[in-house]
Design a protein around this motif. Structure first.
Motif, PDB file in Angstrom:
ATOM      1  N   MET A   1       0.820  -1.196   0.000  1.00  0.00           N
ATOM      2  CA  MET A   1       0.000   0.000   0.000  1.00  0.00           C
ATOM      3  C   MET A   1       0.858   1.251   0.000  1.00  0.00           C
ATOM      4  SD  MET A   1      -3.455   0.699   1.642  1.00  0.00           S
ATOM      5  CE  MET A   1      -4.178   2.247   1.965  1.00  0.00           C
ATOM      6  N   ALA A   2       1.935   1.242   0.788  1.00  0.00           N
ATOM      7  CA  ALA A   2       2.812   2.407   0.840  1.00  0.00           C
ATOM      8  C   ALA A   2       3.450   2.665  -0.514  1.00  0.00           C
ATOM      9  CB  ALA A   2       3.880   2.223   1.909  1.00  0.00           C
ATOM     10  N   SER A   3       3.836   1.589  -1.233  1.00  0.00           N
ATOM     11  CA  SER A   3       4.452   1.788  -2.546  1.00  0.00           C
ATOM     12  C   SER A   3       3.432   2.342  -3.532  1.00  0.00           C
ATOM     13  CB  SER A   3       5.070   0.503  -3.072  1.00  0.00           C
ATOM     14  OG  SER A   3       4.069  -0.435  -3.369  1.00  0.00           O
ATOM     15  N   GLY A   4       2.144   1.943  -3.424  1.00  0.00           N
ATOM     16  CA  GLY A   4       1.101   2.491  -4.281  1.00  0.00           C
ATOM     17  C   GLY A   4       0.897   3.972  -4.030  1.00  0.00           C
ATOM     18  N   LEU A   5       0.913   4.359  -2.767  1.00  0.00           N
ATOM     19  CA  LEU A   5       0.782   5.765  -2.404  1.00  0.00           C
ATOM     20  C   LEU A   5       1.982   6.562  -2.918  1.00  0.00           C
ATOM     21  CD1 LEU A   5      -0.767   7.938  -0.857  1.00  0.00           C
ATOM     22  CD2 LEU A   5       0.482   7.257   1.208  1.00  0.00           C
ATOM     23  N   ARG A   6       3.161   5.983  -2.776  1.00  0.00           N
ATOM     24  CA  ARG A   6       4.382   6.642  -3.239  1.00  0.00           C
ATOM     25  C   ARG A   6       4.342   6.835  -4.760  1.00  0.00           C
ATOM     26  NH1 ARG A   6       8.570   4.400  -0.100  1.00  0.00           N
ATOM     27  NH2 ARG A   6       7.515   2.550  -0.700  1.00  0.00           N
ATOM     28  N   GLU A   7       3.874   5.823  -5.480  1.00  0.00           N
ATOM     29  CA  GLU A   7       3.787   5.927  -6.949  1.00  0.00           C
ATOM     30  C   GLU A   7       2.774   6.989  -7.371  1.00  0.00           C
ATOM     31  OE1 GLU A   7       5.908   4.612  -9.134  1.00  0.00           O
ATOM     32  OE2 GLU A   7       6.907   3.937  -7.301  1.00  0.00           O
ATOM     33  N   ARG A   8       1.654   7.071  -6.667  1.00  0.00           N
ATOM     34  CA  ARG A   8       0.647   8.100  -6.984  1.00  0.00           C
ATOM     35  C   ARG A   8       1.197   9.490  -6.714  1.00  0.00           C
ATOM     36  NH1 ARG A   8      -2.754   4.306  -4.627  1.00  0.00           N
ATOM     37  NH2 ARG A   8      -2.956   5.486  -2.696  1.00  0.00           N
ATOM     38  N   LYS A   9       1.962   9.617  -5.625  1.00  0.00           N
ATOM     39  CA  LYS A   9       2.563  10.917  -5.306  1.00  0.00           C
ATOM     40  C   LYS A   9       3.568  11.312  -6.388  1.00  0.00           C
ATOM     41  CE  LYS A   9       4.722  13.516  -1.581  1.00  0.00           C
ATOM     42  NZ  LYS A   9       6.038  13.957  -1.970  1.00  0.00           N
ATOM     43  N   LYS A  10       4.369  10.356  -6.835  1.00  0.00           N
ATOM     44  CA  LYS A  10       5.322  10.630  -7.910  1.00  0.00           C
ATOM     45  C   LYS A  10       4.596  11.040  -9.182  1.00  0.00           C
ATOM     46  CE  LYS A  10       9.126   7.568  -6.594  1.00  0.00           C
ATOM     47  NZ  LYS A  10       9.894   6.370  -6.988  1.00  0.00           N
ATOM     48  N   ALA A  11       3.512  10.335  -9.505  1.00  0.00           N
ATOM     49  CA  ALA A  11       2.749  10.658 -10.716  1.00  0.00           C
ATOM     50  C   ALA A  11       2.157  12.063 -10.616  1.00  0.00           C
ATOM     51  CB  ALA A  11       1.649   9.626 -10.939  1.00  0.00           C
ATOM     52  N   ARG A  12       1.658  12.432  -9.426  1.00  0.00           N
ATOM     53  CA  ARG A  12       1.112  13.790  -9.247  1.00  0.00           C
ATOM     54  C   ARG A  12       2.202  14.834  -9.386  1.00  0.00           C
ATOM     55  NH1 ARG A  12      -1.962  11.333  -5.164  1.00  0.00           N
ATOM     56  NH2 ARG A  12      -0.543  12.106  -3.566  1.00  0.00           N
ATOM     57  N   THR A  13       3.370  14.572  -8.810  1.00  0.00           N
ATOM     58  CA  THR A  13       4.483  15.524  -8.906  1.00  0.00           C
ATOM     59  C   THR A  13       4.913  15.694 -10.358  1.00  0.00           C
ATOM     60  OG1 THR A  13       5.243  14.964  -6.691  1.00  0.00           O
ATOM     61  CG2 THR A  13       6.847  16.024  -8.152  1.00  0.00           C
TER      62      THR A  13
END
Length: 195
Positions: free
Chosen positions: A1-13
């Motif tokens: 779950m943390a890696s999914g959140l991290r990937e979404r944050k990267k995509a938003r950035t």
């Protein structure tokens, strides 16, 4: 779950940096806008910009659509002829784009046609995309990637895409999914014997 959140944050950035760059390029011009100005406006470090976009040109020419298109093409039933499968995959990919993403893609196309440095970068990107599309079409048809029919179809499709890109930049009211489908349908009717 943390890696999914991290990937979404990267995509938003990544999306924020690119949207900010496109806005500044429209307002100030491509050449007059620096990466430092983009970083400041996006509220990130300039090294963050380069982490997501290795060159200034990449801020315009790179997108995340190719893998989506190739996956859509791979998932079409194997008995569907190659060009029909590509038409269906293109329509599905384009229709899934939110209006803001489609508008940003058009802004990028305008910049690519207007700025010589971007045309050169886009040309290199185009070859990579063409090669991958040829590989996917070869995979679908059981042909080699260097098969004449695969190369011809791939080249013809990219000729269609380039012509549409030029028309789309001059006509923002163009319905791109419909225009792509109509153009590929014309190409398909001319290649009916290759199925």
């Amino acid at each position: 779950m943390a890696s999914g959140l991290r990937e979404r944050k990267k995509a938003r950035t990544r999306a924020l940096i690119q949207a900010t760059a496109l806005r500044l390029f429209r307002e100030r011009g491509y050449e007059a806008t620096t990466v430092e100005q983009i970083a400041r406006a996006a509220e990130v470090a300039h090294t963050t910009v380069f982490r997501y976009f290795p060159t200034k040109e990449d801020l315009v020419v790179s997108d995340d659509y190719d893998p989506v298109l190739f996956e859509a093409l791979r998932t079409r039933p194997p008995d569907v002829p190659p060009l029909r499968a590509l038409r269906d995959a293109m329509r599905a990919t384009l229709e899934a784009l939110p209006p803001d993403d489609l508008a940003a893609a058009r802004d990028r196309a305008v910049l690519i046609l207007d700025v010589p440095a971007l045309r050169g970068a886009a040309f290199g990107n185009l070859f990579t995309t063409m090669r991958t599309l040829g590989d996917v079409l070869a995979e679908r048809t059981g042909r080699a990637p260097d098969d004449r029919a695969v190369r011809t179809l791939t080249g013809a499709v990219f000729g269609v895409f380039l012509e549409l890109m030029v028309r789309w930049t001059g006509d923002p009211s163009m319905n791109l999914p419909d225009a792509v489908d109509e153009a590929l349908a014309t190409l398909e009717s001319g290649l009916a014997s290759w199925t």
